[in-house]
Design a protein around this motif. Structure first.
Motif, PDB file in Angstrom:
ATOM      1  N   PRO A   1      -7.310  44.941  20.355  1.00  0.00           N
ATOM      2  CA  PRO A   1      -6.769  45.422  21.633  1.00  0.00           C
ATOM      3  C   PRO A   1      -5.236  45.326  21.703  1.00  0.00           C
ATOM      4  O   PRO A   1      -4.589  46.209  22.257  1.00  0.00           O
ATOM      5  CB  PRO A   1      -7.423  44.502  22.663  1.00  0.00           C
ATOM      6  CG  PRO A   1      -8.705  44.070  22.024  1.00  0.00           C
ATOM      7  CD  PRO A   1      -8.392  43.963  20.556  1.00  0.00           C
ATOM      8  N   LEU A   2      -4.666  44.274  21.117  1.00  0.00           N
ATOM      9  CA  LEU A   2      -3.212  44.136  21.104  1.00  0.00           C
ATOM     10  C   LEU A   2      -2.565  45.264  20.294  1.00  0.00           C
ATOM     11  O   LEU A   2      -1.607  45.898  20.747  1.00  0.00           O
ATOM     12  CB  LEU A   2      -2.797  42.778  20.531  1.00  0.00           C
ATOM     13  CG  LEU A   2      -1.297  42.548  20.366  1.00  0.00           C
ATOM     14  CD1 LEU A   2      -0.582  42.640  21.718  1.00  0.00           C
ATOM     15  CD2 LEU A   2      -1.036  41.211  19.703  1.00  0.00           C
ATOM     16  N   ALA A   3      -3.077  45.530  19.114  1.00  0.00           N
ATOM     17  CA  ALA A   3      -2.536  46.592  18.269  1.00  0.00           C
ATOM     18  C   ALA A   3      -2.680  47.953  18.960  1.00  0.00           C
ATOM     19  O   ALA A   3      -1.770  48.782  18.904  1.00  0.00           O
ATOM     20  CB  ALA A   3      -3.241  46.613  16.924  1.00  0.00           C
ATOM     21  N   LYS A   4      -3.808  48.160  19.625  1.00  0.00           N
ATOM     22  CA  LYS A   4      -4.024  49.419  20.330  1.00  0.00           C
ATOM     23  C   LYS A   4      -3.014  49.578  21.467  1.00  0.00           C
ATOM     24  O   LYS A   4      -2.462  50.658  21.680  1.00  0.00           O
ATOM     25  CB  LYS A   4      -5.449  49.478  20.879  1.00  0.00           C
ATOM     26  CG  LYS A   4      -5.817  50.807  21.451  1.00  0.00           C
ATOM     27  CD  LYS A   4      -7.285  50.857  21.820  1.00  0.00           C
ATOM     28  CE  LYS A   4      -7.605  52.251  22.310  1.00  0.00           C
ATOM     29  NZ  LYS A   4      -8.993  52.452  22.556  1.00  0.00           N
ATOM     30  N   SER A   5      -2.745  48.486  22.174  1.00  0.00           N
ATOM     31  CA  SER A   5      -1.776  48.518  23.267  1.00  0.00           C
ATOM     32  C   SER A   5      -0.378  48.855  22.746  1.00  0.00           C
ATOM     33  O   SER A   5       0.339  49.655  23.342  1.00  0.00           O
ATOM     34  CB  SER A   5      -1.766  47.166  23.974  1.00  0.00           C
ATOM     35  OG  SER A   5      -0.768  47.122  24.949  1.00  0.00           O
ATOM     36  N   ILE A   6       0.007  48.253  21.633  1.00  0.00           N
ATOM     37  CA  ILE A   6       1.315  48.541  21.042  1.00  0.00           C
ATOM     38  C   ILE A   6       1.366  49.986  20.544  1.00  0.00           C
ATOM     39  O   ILE A   6       2.358  50.689  20.747  1.00  0.00           O
ATOM     40  CB  ILE A   6       1.633  47.548  19.905  1.00  0.00           C
ATOM     41  CG1 ILE A   6       1.800  46.139  20.462  1.00  0.00           C
ATOM     42  CG2 ILE A   6       2.887  47.977  19.141  1.00  0.00           C
ATOM     43  CD1 ILE A   6       1.889  45.056  19.405  1.00  0.00           C
ATOM     44  N   ALA A   7       0.298  50.443  19.921  1.00  0.00           N
ATOM     45  CA  ALA A   7       0.255  51.802  19.387  1.00  0.00           C
ATOM     46  C   ALA A   7       0.395  52.854  20.488  1.00  0.00           C
ATOM     47  O   ALA A   7       0.908  53.942  20.251  1.00  0.00           O
ATOM     48  CB  ALA A   7      -1.041  52.017  18.604  1.00  0.00           C
ATOM     49  N   GLU A   8      -0.036  52.524  21.679  1.00  0.00           N
ATOM     50  CA  GLU A   8       0.056  53.465  22.795  1.00  0.00           C
ATOM     51  C   GLU A   8       1.452  53.497  23.417  1.00  0.00           C
ATOM     52  O   GLU A   8       1.693  54.261  24.342  1.00  0.00           O
ATOM     53  CB  GLU A   8      -0.986  53.102  23.861  1.00  0.00           C
ATOM     54  CG  GLU A   8      -2.404  53.331  23.402  1.00  0.00           C
ATOM     55  CD  GLU A   8      -3.449  52.773  24.355  1.00  0.00           C
ATOM     56  OE1 GLU A   8      -3.077  52.066  25.314  1.00  0.00           O
ATOM     57  OE2 GLU A   8      -4.640  53.033  24.127  1.00  0.00           O
ATOM     58  N   MET A   9       2.383  52.713  22.910  1.00  0.00           N
ATOM     59  CA  MET A   9       3.725  52.628  23.485  1.00  0.00           C
ATOM     60  C   MET A   9       4.730  53.584  22.856  1.00  0.00           C
ATOM     61  O   MET A   9       5.925  53.498  23.145  1.00  0.00           O
ATOM     62  CB  MET A   9       4.249  51.199  23.370  1.00  0.00           C
ATOM     63  CG  MET A   9       3.456  50.215  24.200  1.00  0.00           C
ATOM     64  SD  MET A   9       4.238  48.620  24.309  1.00  0.00           S
ATOM     65  CE  MET A   9       5.724  49.024  25.187  1.00  0.00           C
ATOM     66  N   GLU A  10       4.288  54.514  22.048  1.00  0.00           N
ATOM     67  CA  GLU A  10       5.223  55.412  21.355  1.00  0.00           C
ATOM     68  C   GLU A  10       6.156  56.124  22.327  1.00  0.00           C
ATOM     69  O   GLU A  10       7.371  56.172  22.132  1.00  0.00           O
ATOM     70  CB  GLU A  10       4.470  56.434  20.512  1.00  0.00           C
ATOM     71  CG  GLU A  10       5.393  57.369  19.759  1.00  0.00           C
ATOM     72  CD  GLU A  10       4.652  58.336  18.859  1.00  0.00           C
ATOM     73  OE1 GLU A  10       5.328  58.988  18.064  1.00  0.00           O
ATOM     74  OE2 GLU A  10       3.412  58.448  18.964  1.00  0.00           O
ATOM     75  N   ARG A  11       5.616  56.655  23.386  1.00  0.00           N
ATOM     76  CA  ARG A  11       6.426  57.381  24.376  1.00  0.00           C
ATOM     77  C   ARG A  11       7.467  56.451  25.002  1.00  0.00           C
ATOM     78  O   ARG A  11       8.619  56.827  25.198  1.00  0.00           O
ATOM     79  CB  ARG A  11       5.502  57.965  25.439  1.00  0.00           C
ATOM     80  CG  ARG A  11       6.204  58.648  26.572  1.00  0.00           C
ATOM     81  CD  ARG A  11       5.223  59.196  27.554  1.00  0.00           C
ATOM     82  NE  ARG A  11       4.385  58.086  28.033  1.00  0.00           N
ATOM     83  CZ  ARG A  11       3.256  58.239  28.681  1.00  0.00           C
ATOM     84  NH1 ARG A  11       2.799  59.428  28.929  1.00  0.00           N
ATOM     85  NH2 ARG A  11       2.570  57.192  29.091  1.00  0.00           N
TER      86      ARG A  11
END
Length: 132
Positions: free
Chosen positions: A96-106
């Motif tokens: 979940p942490l990696a997914k949250s970071i990955a969604e921060m591209e914008r």
């Protein structure tokens, strides 16, 4: 960790790298923040318009150099942070942490735009205050 052609970073390495980049952005703002704090304190106790031209130019040049160094460093760090986010997105299994970071591209991209716009605005205000 050295990355070769056969070696890829795993999730833990990418998250550690992400945290390192965030820490570097904060650290890179320290010099400019101290300089601006001193400048603001100085302007509270002394009207900047009463300074001679040489002193005004010196302040403007030091502010420009300090700002450019901070902004260029932050821009490189943001680019590396963006690459980290893109690399995390390519992992097949994410916590979940990696997914949250990955969604921060914008947000990573917009932080670069915001930092540059804020720096230009602050420098413009300084020039107006000094020479306006």
């Amino acid at each position: 960790m050295a990355i070769g052609k056969e070696q890829k970073m795993d999730e833990k390495d990418l998250i550690n790298y992400w945290n390192q980049k965030r820490s570097q952005i904060i650290s890179s703002q320290l010099g400019a923040t101290i300089f601006l704090s001193v400048l603001i304190l100085g302007s509270i106790y002394k009207d900047l318009n009463t300074l001679d031209s040489k002193t005004k130019y010196l302040i403007a040049v030091i502010a420009a150099i300090t700002g450019l160094l901070a902004i260029s460093g932050q821009t490189f760090i943001i680019r590396e942070g963006h690459a980290t986010v893109v690399s995390l997105k390519k992992l097949s299994q994410m916590s979940p942490l990696a997914k949250s970071i990955a969604e921060m591209e914008r947000y990573v991209i917009w932080s670069g735009v915001f930092i540059n716009a804020l720096a230009l605005g602050a420098f413009w205000i300084l020039l107006v205050k000094l020479f306006g």
